[in-house]
Each structure stands twice: as C-alpha cells, then as structure tokens.
Design a protein around this motif. Structure first.
Motif, PDB file in Angstrom:
ATOM      1  N   SER A  48       0.842  -1.205   0.000  1.00 21.01           N
ATOM      2  CA  SER A  48       0.000   0.000   0.000  1.00 21.01           C
ATOM      3  C   SER A  48       0.872   1.249   0.000  1.00 21.01           C
ATOM      4  O   SER A  48       0.655   2.184  -0.774  1.00 21.01           O
ATOM      5  CB  SER A  48      -0.918   0.014   1.226  1.00 21.01           C
ATOM      6  N   GLY A  49       1.867   1.258   0.885  1.00 21.90           N
ATOM      7  CA  GLY A  49       2.776   2.396   0.933  1.00 21.90           C
ATOM      8  C   GLY A  49       3.596   2.530  -0.329  1.00 21.90           C
ATOM      9  O   GLY A  49       3.806   3.638  -0.841  1.00 21.90           O
ATOM     10  N   VAL A  50       4.049   1.410  -0.869  1.00 23.63           N
ATOM     11  CA  VAL A  50       4.861   1.432  -2.087  1.00 23.63           C
ATOM     12  C   VAL A  50       4.086   2.064  -3.239  1.00 23.63           C
ATOM     13  O   VAL A  50       4.610   2.902  -3.983  1.00 23.63           O
ATOM     14  CB  VAL A  50       5.313   0.000  -2.442  1.00 23.63           C
ATOM     15  N   GLU A  51       2.827   1.666  -3.399  1.00 22.38           N
ATOM     16  CA  GLU A  51       2.027   2.218  -4.512  1.00 22.38           C
ATOM     17  C   GLU A  51       1.804   3.717  -4.350  1.00 22.38           C
ATOM     18  O   GLU A  51       1.876   4.469  -5.321  1.00 22.38           O
ATOM     19  CB  GLU A  51       0.685   1.484  -4.614  1.00 22.38           C
ATOM     20  N   THR A  52       1.543   4.153  -3.123  1.00 21.67           N
ATOM     21  CA  THR A  52       1.297   5.589  -2.939  1.00 21.67           C
ATOM     22  C   THR A  52       2.561   6.414  -3.176  1.00 21.67           C
ATOM     23  O   THR A  52       2.480   7.574  -3.583  1.00 21.67           O
ATOM     24  CB  THR A  52       0.750   5.890  -1.528  1.00 21.67           C
ATOM     25  N   LEU A  53       3.713   5.817  -2.930  1.00 23.50           N
ATOM     26  CA  LEU A  53       4.963   6.527  -3.197  1.00 23.50           C
ATOM     27  C   LEU A  53       5.272   6.550  -4.689  1.00 23.50           C
ATOM     28  O   LEU A  53       5.427   7.619  -5.289  1.00 23.50           O
ATOM     29  CB  LEU A  53       6.118   5.866  -2.436  1.00 23.50           C
ATOM     30  N   TYR A  54       5.367   5.387  -5.291  1.00 23.78           N
ATOM     31  CA  TYR A  54       5.843   5.311  -6.671  1.00 23.78           C
ATOM     32  C   TYR A  54       4.856   5.845  -7.698  1.00 23.78           C
ATOM     33  O   TYR A  54       5.272   6.390  -8.727  1.00 23.78           O
ATOM     34  CB  TYR A  54       6.238   3.876  -7.014  1.00 23.78           C
ATOM     35  N   LEU A  55       3.570   5.685  -7.443  1.00 25.41           N
ATOM     36  CA  LEU A  55       2.589   6.200  -8.400  1.00 25.41           C
ATOM     37  C   LEU A  55       1.762   7.327  -7.791  1.00 25.41           C
ATOM     38  O   LEU A  55       0.638   7.592  -8.204  1.00 25.41           O
ATOM     39  CB  LEU A  55       1.702   5.063  -8.912  1.00 25.41           C
ATOM     40  N   GLY A  56       2.359   7.982  -6.804  1.00 25.68           N
ATOM     41  CA  GLY A  56       1.775   9.163  -6.183  1.00 25.68           C
ATOM     42  C   GLY A  56       2.819  10.245  -6.042  1.00 25.68           C
ATOM     43  O   GLY A  56       2.982  11.095  -6.906  1.00 25.68           O
ATOM     44  N   GLU A  57       3.583  10.181  -4.960  1.00 23.31           N
ATOM     45  CA  GLU A  57       4.592  11.195  -4.659  1.00 23.31           C
ATOM     46  C   GLU A  57       5.598  11.377  -5.792  1.00 23.31           C
ATOM     47  O   GLU A  57       5.977  12.507  -6.127  1.00 23.31           O
ATOM     48  CB  GLU A  57       5.336  10.826  -3.378  1.00 23.31           C
ATOM     49  N   GLU A  97      -4.623  10.214   1.789  1.00 21.74           N
ATOM     50  CA  GLU A  97      -4.605   9.697   3.160  1.00 21.74           C
ATOM     51  C   GLU A  97      -3.178   9.656   3.720  1.00 21.74           C
ATOM     52  O   GLU A  97      -2.229   9.382   2.995  1.00 21.74           O
ATOM     53  CB  GLU A  97      -5.198   8.289   3.195  1.00 21.74           C
ATOM     54  N   ARG A  98      -3.061   9.909   5.001  1.00 22.81           N
ATOM     55  CA  ARG A  98      -1.762   9.823   5.667  1.00 22.81           C
ATOM     56  C   ARG A  98      -1.431   8.358   5.946  1.00 22.81           C
ATOM     57  O   ARG A  98      -2.265   7.602   6.441  1.00 22.81           O
ATOM     58  CB  ARG A  98      -1.794  10.612   6.981  1.00 22.81           C
ATOM     59  N   ILE A  99      -0.209   7.964   5.626  1.00 22.26           N
ATOM     60  CA  ILE A  99       0.253   6.604   5.898  1.00 22.26           C
ATOM     61  C   ILE A  99       1.430   6.700   6.857  1.00 22.26           C
ATOM     62  O   ILE A  99       2.524   7.129   6.481  1.00 22.26           O
ATOM     63  CB  ILE A  99       0.630   5.876   4.593  1.00 22.26           C
ATOM     64  N   ASP A 100       1.217   6.312   8.095  1.00 23.45           N
ATOM     65  CA  ASP A 100       2.191   6.537   9.160  1.00 23.45           C
ATOM     66  C   ASP A 100       3.444   5.683   9.039  1.00 23.45           C
ATOM     67  O   ASP A 100       4.459   5.994   9.651  1.00 23.45           O
ATOM     68  CB  ASP A 100       1.545   6.283  10.524  1.00 23.45           C
ATOM     69  N   TRP A 101       3.361   4.573   8.287  1.00 24.88           N
ATOM     70  CA  TRP A 101       4.498   3.664   8.224  1.00 24.88           C
ATOM     71  C   TRP A 101       5.404   3.926   7.015  1.00 24.88           C
ATOM     72  O   TRP A 101       6.257   3.116   6.677  1.00 24.88           O
ATOM     73  CB  TRP A 101       4.031   2.212   8.220  1.00 24.88           C
ATOM     74  N   VAL A 102       5.244   5.066   6.377  1.00 25.06           N
ATOM     75  CA  VAL A 102       6.089   5.455   5.253  1.00 25.06           C
ATOM     76  C   VAL A 102       6.878   6.699   5.633  1.00 25.06           C
ATOM     77  O   VAL A 102       6.309   7.672   6.115  1.00 25.06           O
ATOM     78  CB  VAL A 102       5.250   5.725   3.985  1.00 25.06           C
ATOM     79  N   GLY A 103       8.190   6.667   5.436  1.00 26.03           N
ATOM     80  CA  GLY A 103       9.001   7.840   5.723  1.00 26.03           C
ATOM     81  C   GLY A 103      10.375   7.465   6.232  1.00 26.03           C
ATOM     82  O   GLY A 103      10.589   6.341   6.716  1.00 26.03           O
ATOM     83  N   PRO A 104      11.333   8.378   6.128  1.00 23.95           N
ATOM     84  CA  PRO A 104      12.722   8.062   6.506  1.00 23.95           C
ATOM     85  C   PRO A 104      12.925   7.838   7.997  1.00 23.95           C
ATOM     86  O   PRO A 104      13.899   7.189   8.395  1.00 23.95           O
ATOM     87  CB  PRO A 104      13.496   9.296   6.020  1.00 23.95           C
TER      88      PRO A 104
END
Length: 204
Positions: A52-61, A69-76
C-alpha cells in the motif's frame, strides 16, 4: 515513445499481481493473516500493508500526485520493517481497503500520464532518480510479483493453498494430495541421490 498497448500490458500485469496477493488472505483467520512463518517474519497482511505504501509513493509522490490519506508507516524516520506487519488495531479490512484505494490512486496516475512522463525518486541514486513512468511501472510490477510469490509460499505453509488465482486456471498442476506427496518424494529422493553422487570421489 511507447504506445497505449504497452501501457495496457504493464497495467494488466500490475493488476494481476495485486489480485494474486489479496487473494492469498481469503478464508484465513486473523491470526493466520498476521502469522510470521520464516525467520524474517514475512506475513500475508504485512505484505499488503507494505505494498500500500509502495504504490502511494511510486505512483503518487514520485509524479507529484500525493495520496490523500496519511500513511504513518512510510518515511525516513519510521523504524525498520514497521510497514511489514500489522498492529493489533490495524484490521484486515482496513489494510486491504487501503490497498484498494492506493491501487485506485495509482491507476489514476497511470491513466493520466504518458509512459515517458518523468518523475523523481529521491531515495534512488542521483544518476537514476528521474525515471519515466514506464520504468516505475516495471519496478512496481517486479516488486509486487515478488511479494505475491512470498505470499504464495507463506499461504502454502499455512494450509497448502497455492497458485495465482482461485479455480483450475491458477498455473499449478491439477494434482491431488497423493500426486503432490509422490512429487515431493521424487524430488527428495533425487536431491539425496545428487548429494551421494557429489560425495563419491571422481576417478583419476
């Protein structure tokens, strides 16, 4: 420039991998979808959460189209592997639903952009951090199918279910338990014969 058929083909393989992964959770208890079987803790619901996080990063950000939506488990600053397992208060319905919404957002990005559209992946090396949508799709397809393969092995260890999808067209031989037992025994005997052969010194 790549044509629309190439985009459709790539999109098809991404959707196929998503469906295969989610199907692996069907019919299992809350314990079994969270159950860590290998030493690395790989578990079915964690794979869904991760992707879920991977998709929002690569095909979002990456393409300037942030997920709403905020995804708390994504980030440095997130502890290692936080995205690879579900907290007790993160239900299967919540995480599978999120994966569906992340996929819909990703699908909108795929529809809106040409394959030669350029994004920015700041966590990739600088000389490759400006990939095209084409390259990002190939990367995401590879990652999703890799994790779907992980899920296939985990599900088999839980209850023996295997394959790409429900039904006879699941890319597995249509063998019953007796057939698979005989097949497993054949491979075990073959492996042992190969070891014995290696242990025999070669003649000069």
């Amino acid at each position: 420039m790549c044509g629309p058929d190439v985009k459709a083909d790539l999109h098809h393989y991404l959707r196929e991998a998503r469906a295969a992964l989610v199907w692996k959770l069907d019919g299992l208890s809350e314990y079994d979808v969270r159950r860590p079987l290998p030493r690395t803790g790989t578990n079915l619901l964690g794979l869904v959460k991760h992707l879920s996080g991977v998709e929002t990063l690569y095909l979002g950000e990456v393409f300037g189209r942030p997920f709403a939506e905020r995804i708390d488990w994504v980030g440095p600053d997130v502890p290692a592997n936080t995205d690879m397992w579900a907290d007790a208060d993160q239900s299967r319905a919540q995480l599978v639903g999120l994966y569906g919404r992340a996929g819909a957002h990703a699908d909108a990005t795929i529809a809106a952009l040409d394959l030669d559209a350029v994004g920015h992946v700041p966590w990739w090396p600088a000389d490759g951090s400006r990939p095209t949508l084409h390259r990002v799709l190939v990367h995401l397809i590879a990652e999703t199918h890799r994790h779907a393969g992980h899920a296939d092995i985990v599900r088999e260890l839980i209850d023996g279910s295997v394959g790409l999808r429900a039904g006879p067209d699941n890319f597995m031989p249509a063998g019953d338990d007796a057939w698979w037992s005989a097949y497993h025994d054949l491979l075990e005997r073959t492996a042992r014969r190969a070891v014995r052969r290696e242990e025999v010194p070669a003649r000069p």
